[in-house]
Design a protein around this motif. Sequence first.
Motif: not given
Lengths: 172, 559
Positions: B12, B16, B18-19, B22, B25-26, B86-87, B131-133, B147-148
């Motif tokens: 992604q 992408d 934008a992804e 993000t 930045d994070h 990534d998974v 993507g999990k917390k 990533k969250t």
Amino acid sequence: MFTPWNISCPVNILRGQLKHTWLENQVCNKSTDDVANLWRTRSWDNVIGEFFPYRINQSMQLSNDMVSGFSPAQLVDQLGPLQNLPDESRSRLKEVLHSAYLESSGISTLSELLSQELEGFEQEFSEFITVWNVERTDENESALRDGWNQLQQVANSLLAVFETLPKGVVLP
Amino acid sequence: MNLPSVLVIDDQYVLDQAERQTFIDHASVIDTEQCDGIHDSALAEAVFCSGQRRDGDVITNDYEVIHTAVAGETGNGSDWALVLLDVRFDSGQVDEVGLPKGQPEDDHFGEGVRKRLALDFPDLLLVMLSGKKQQELRDLDTPYLSKTGLTPREFALCLLCYGRLSVDQRRALLGLHDNIATYSPHTLEVFREALAIADSAMPVLIMGETGTGKEVLARYIHESSSRNDKPFVAVNVAAIPSELVESELFGHEKGAFTDAKQERPGRFLQASDGTLFLDEIGDMPVATQAKVLRVLQNGEVLPVGGKNTLSVDVRVIAATSRDLAAMQKAGAFREDLTRRISSATLIIPPLSERTEDIAPIARMFLEKYSRQSGKEGITFAEEAIAALKNHPYQGNVGELENIVQWLVSRKGTHSVISARDVKEALAGSFVSSAAATREKNDTPPFNSSEAEGLAWLIEMIESFPVAKDDPLLHGGKPKIEKAIHVLLQRMAGAALERFRDARNGNLNRQAAMQFLTGDETLKGKGPGRVINEIMKRKAEHRITEEDLLRLMEKWKENS
């Protein structure tokens, strides 16, 4: 939900994609600051305008197809040894497997739950998109942030349902 | 210093923009493909790889693409401080909106790649992206980065935990400036643990010998927390008379006791919304420990003499050089308070176990004291640094500081501190060690009994270092009486220094004598009189000959 070997099926591919690529990465992972920034720079106009509605439709499709999509009945047509059975026998076998799966898996309830959550999300999204499409001003940004917070709340609830979905063909 | 390089393998982030932005930045990283300059807060440089190839409208997950990226220029993956993978990867025929429709193997592609990379690049350091917390990923065997809610701190901690980094890179990620001159892997790991817990509200217990920098670590935790714009209040419990500890901590109402002429807020209130550092908490009276425990449990303080409690929101960091477990067994420290304050425990190693820190710390103090005394350009010769590194530093950083301060006081502007200068300083540093040892011992409060005072004296003698050229150790077995006399004289002298008023240099003999003997009849008498009194008590078998011989033998062993 008994999916011992994670036997893949088309609805599971869709489930995984929607959960990971869309809900987690593009909705729940996005802070309000992120979205406000994307709104200001117009980097996400295509995502919000095109991709999100597409994903919502895909999710509805998943909700409609998942009962049959996760059913072990489909294996009857795939497994070599069973292909030699007469059509009638295979048909009976599918019925039995499907009934046992419906009885033991709770899949119908999950499908309804997913459908309800999707309706809620779609409603919230339709309000959000009106806020998204306005002029990029400081005043409008405040409404955008509120809108995203609310959408994210509903998205988290939707994600929780996605977490409960099977990850392959369900065996009764 | 070069930023660490991180390879991010995620479909992604390549498809992408934008992804990708993000994540950039994070995590506060620089995209090496697109950056047009370094920004000051960047933690790493990131290279992105999709892990896929595209043939017309078909996107295929491809391990070979990943293998090539991981191999890098060196061919063995050592280009990367860390690889993030990534998974899940979306592949297949691209649909009407340009998104891949998906393939059955997409869900497991990441895991499969991880296993193959582990075989092809055994030394590769790799963390999975999810993507999990982060809370959901905590107990998994494979390291994950969420990533969250990703923040620069979470990313920095991930790099510190799992990355291949130089010392300078570690220090940069920890945010350590020149005023924290630690370079040893062991201590840097302690600071990493501190950073990981800085933003929580949990109490912290810092353990370490005297002079190891426990307050420095406590301040670092405070500065790294969200309370850093609120007060940091430090209290040395050992320095407060026991009868005043509660008033100091909880405050008092006007008239609560004789000298309470007006109400005064205690340290807990002064630290409200911020951090309270309780140094030498092991010296806290047991009764006060119970009250501190109640504050930690209820978030309320009751000033001395007050009727109403006051709410406080304070993050407590406690420190001790003592063995709290042993004190618990002896009934001198509450077990429930230990449990409460040690939600997180950090242990600072003694300076002798982190010799890499000696040179930078010495240089830091050199700069400090040179600046204070207005002497520019004083430097250490390399041999001087080597000499400094060879010293055991029983007094830890505090002792090193004393030595450097002494050295600076004896040198002029633009001079070089030689190995000989250092050796001279170290030869006299057993006094510094004694000072540190003296501070380390748990001295009884002023009104100790005679037995406690003498027990303390014997304990100090046992830990008192002896210089190798000490006359006590030469010329055959010395006469016990004379040796004890000299020994006690030295110890009494060192002990008496404790009662020297830091403001005017005067010695409070009365307090000193009372402390040493618990005997008011000796007040106003000099050390000689005290020694004689001790010898007399020895004659009266209150200190035995065996006690003293044992002490002498121990001195010889320690030399």
